[in-house]
Scaffold this motif. Structure first.
Motif, PDB file in Angstrom:
ATOM      1  N   GLY A  12       0.790  -1.228   0.000  1.00  0.00           N
ATOM      2  CA  GLY A  12       0.000   0.000   0.000  1.00  0.00           C
ATOM      3  C   GLY A  12       0.821   1.276   0.000  1.00  0.00           C
ATOM      4  O   GLY A  12       0.276   2.365   0.155  1.00  0.00           O
ATOM      5  N   GLU A  19      -2.179   9.480  -1.890  1.00  0.00           N
ATOM      6  CA  GLU A  19      -3.162  10.142  -1.021  1.00  0.00           C
ATOM      7  C   GLU A  19      -2.513  11.299  -0.263  1.00  0.00           C
ATOM      8  O   GLU A  19      -3.114  12.358  -0.085  1.00  0.00           O
ATOM      9  CB  GLU A  19      -3.769   9.120  -0.053  1.00  0.00           C
ATOM     10  CG  GLU A  19      -4.947   9.631   0.723  1.00  0.00           C
ATOM     11  CD  GLU A  19      -6.136  10.014  -0.150  1.00  0.00           C
ATOM     12  OE1 GLU A  19      -6.887  10.926   0.274  1.00  0.00           O
ATOM     13  OE2 GLU A  19      -6.323   9.435  -1.245  1.00  0.00           O
ATOM     14  N   THR A 167      -0.630  -4.417   6.774  1.00  0.00           N
ATOM     15  CA  THR A 167      -1.877  -4.319   6.022  1.00  0.00           C
ATOM     16  C   THR A 167      -2.539  -5.676   5.793  1.00  0.00           C
ATOM     17  O   THR A 167      -3.422  -5.791   4.945  1.00  0.00           O
ATOM     18  CB  THR A 167      -1.642  -3.617   4.662  1.00  0.00           C
ATOM     19  OG1 THR A 167      -0.673  -4.355   3.906  1.00  0.00           O
ATOM     20  CG2 THR A 167      -1.180  -2.188   4.845  1.00  0.00           C
ATOM     21  N   ASP A 170      -7.547  -5.176   7.629  1.00  0.00           N
ATOM     22  CA  ASP A 170      -7.985  -3.778   7.611  1.00  0.00           C
ATOM     23  C   ASP A 170      -7.051  -2.891   6.788  1.00  0.00           C
ATOM     24  O   ASP A 170      -6.480  -1.923   7.281  1.00  0.00           O
ATOM     25  CB  ASP A 170      -8.116  -3.241   9.038  1.00  0.00           C
ATOM     26  CG  ASP A 170      -8.775  -1.865   9.085  1.00  0.00           C
ATOM     27  OD1 ASP A 170      -9.498  -1.510   8.127  1.00  0.00           O
ATOM     28  OD2 ASP A 170      -8.552  -1.141  10.074  1.00  0.00           O
ATOM     29  N   GLU A 172      -7.543  -0.646   4.414  1.00  0.00           N
ATOM     30  CA  GLU A 172      -7.884   0.784   4.327  1.00  0.00           C
ATOM     31  C   GLU A 172      -7.639   1.512   5.643  1.00  0.00           C
ATOM     32  O   GLU A 172      -7.146   2.638   5.656  1.00  0.00           O
ATOM     33  CB  GLU A 172      -9.322   0.959   3.855  1.00  0.00           C
ATOM     34  CG  GLU A 172      -9.515   0.554   2.407  1.00  0.00           C
ATOM     35  CD  GLU A 172     -10.955   0.638   1.945  1.00  0.00           C
ATOM     36  OE1 GLU A 172     -11.851   0.926   2.766  1.00  0.00           O
ATOM     37  OE2 GLU A 172     -11.190   0.412   0.742  1.00  0.00           O
ATOM     38  N   VAL A 175      -3.918   2.029   6.002  1.00  0.00           N
ATOM     39  CA  VAL A 175      -3.470   3.133   5.135  1.00  0.00           C
ATOM     40  C   VAL A 175      -3.764   4.474   5.815  1.00  0.00           C
ATOM     41  O   VAL A 175      -2.916   5.372   5.823  1.00  0.00           O
ATOM     42  CB  VAL A 175      -4.128   3.033   3.740  1.00  0.00           C
ATOM     43  CG1 VAL A 175      -3.997   4.339   2.961  1.00  0.00           C
ATOM     44  CG2 VAL A 175      -3.527   1.876   2.949  1.00  0.00           C
ATOM     45  N   ARG A 176      -4.933   4.611   6.416  1.00  0.00           N
ATOM     46  CA  ARG A 176      -5.272   5.860   7.133  1.00  0.00           C
ATOM     47  C   ARG A 176      -4.313   6.106   8.295  1.00  0.00           C
ATOM     48  O   ARG A 176      -3.905   7.239   8.544  1.00  0.00           O
ATOM     49  CB  ARG A 176      -6.713   5.819   7.640  1.00  0.00           C
ATOM     50  CG  ARG A 176      -7.751   6.104   6.563  1.00  0.00           C
ATOM     51  CD  ARG A 176      -9.143   6.348   7.140  1.00  0.00           C
ATOM     52  NE  ARG A 176      -9.632   5.256   7.964  1.00  0.00           N
ATOM     53  CZ  ARG A 176     -10.223   4.154   7.504  1.00  0.00           C
ATOM     54  NH1 ARG A 176     -10.407   4.001   6.219  1.00  0.00           N
ATOM     55  NH2 ARG A 176     -10.651   3.217   8.344  1.00  0.00           N
TER      56      ARG A 176
END
Length: 188
Positions: A12, A19, A167, A170, A172, A175-176
């Motif tokens: 990721g 992002e 990763t 979860d 996503e 990544v947050r």
């Protein structure tokens, strides 16, 4: 601020870098592009894409370290993203410039290789994705190798007191959390 984002292939890192660029305007460069420059441009240096990630990191380190120090000296805000960093090497640079560098490593040490291979095929954009067009056995083998590499990176991060984000579960949310760890000082 220099941001170093490294770890296993398909963990990721590029998603985080893109992002982060959207949110902050801070550009990024894939260290994979530098490695491919050595692979195709100056093969006599022995740095190429067929090496294990830790071998690439060790061989590229003098170049990347000098590049990082130059970026730190010029006080450029930048993200360097890719596999070609090792925790023990980055730790030394971070110790020299503790207020000017943020570091995070990503991996998937606990991933199921079949599920991860399916996710790669399912979520790939297909554009510029070298792995998704390979045969299933090749993809699964790559993932299995990256699980081993993730364990190595996780252990290196633990020894060197560096952030490691897994990763495996979860994706996503993880990544947050990486993005949160990279917030510029004024945004915290």
């Amino acid at each position: 601020m220099l941001y170093i984002l490294s770890g296993a292939s398909r963990s990721g890192k590029t998603i985080v870098a893109k992002e982060f660029l959207k949110k902050t305007g801070i550009p990024y460069m894939s260290v994979d592009a530098i490695m491919m420059g050595f692979t195709n441009g100056i093969p006599e240096y022995g740095i190429h894409d067929k090496l294990w990630p830790h071998e690439i990191a060790e061989r590229l380190w003098p170049f990347l370290q000098a590049m990082c120090k130059s970026m730190l000296w010029t006080e450029v805000d930048f993200v360097l993203e890719g596999e070609a960093f090792l925790p023990e090497l980055v730790r030394k640079l971070l110790d020299e410039h503790p207020d000017k560098i943020r570091v995070a490593f990503m991996g998937y040490a606990d991933a199921n290789s079949d599920e991860k291979a399916n996710d790669i095929k399912k979520f790939s954009s297909g554009v510029g994705d070298w792995l998704v067009n390979e045969p299933d056995d090749y993809i699964k083998n790559h993932i299995e190798n990256m699980v081993v590499y993730s364990v190595m990176i996780r252990e290196g991060c633990a020894r060197n007191n560096l952030l490691y984000f897994d990763t495996s579960q979860d994706f996503e949310g993880t990544v947050r959390r990486v993005l949160d760890s990279f917030k510029p000082p004024a945004a915290q």
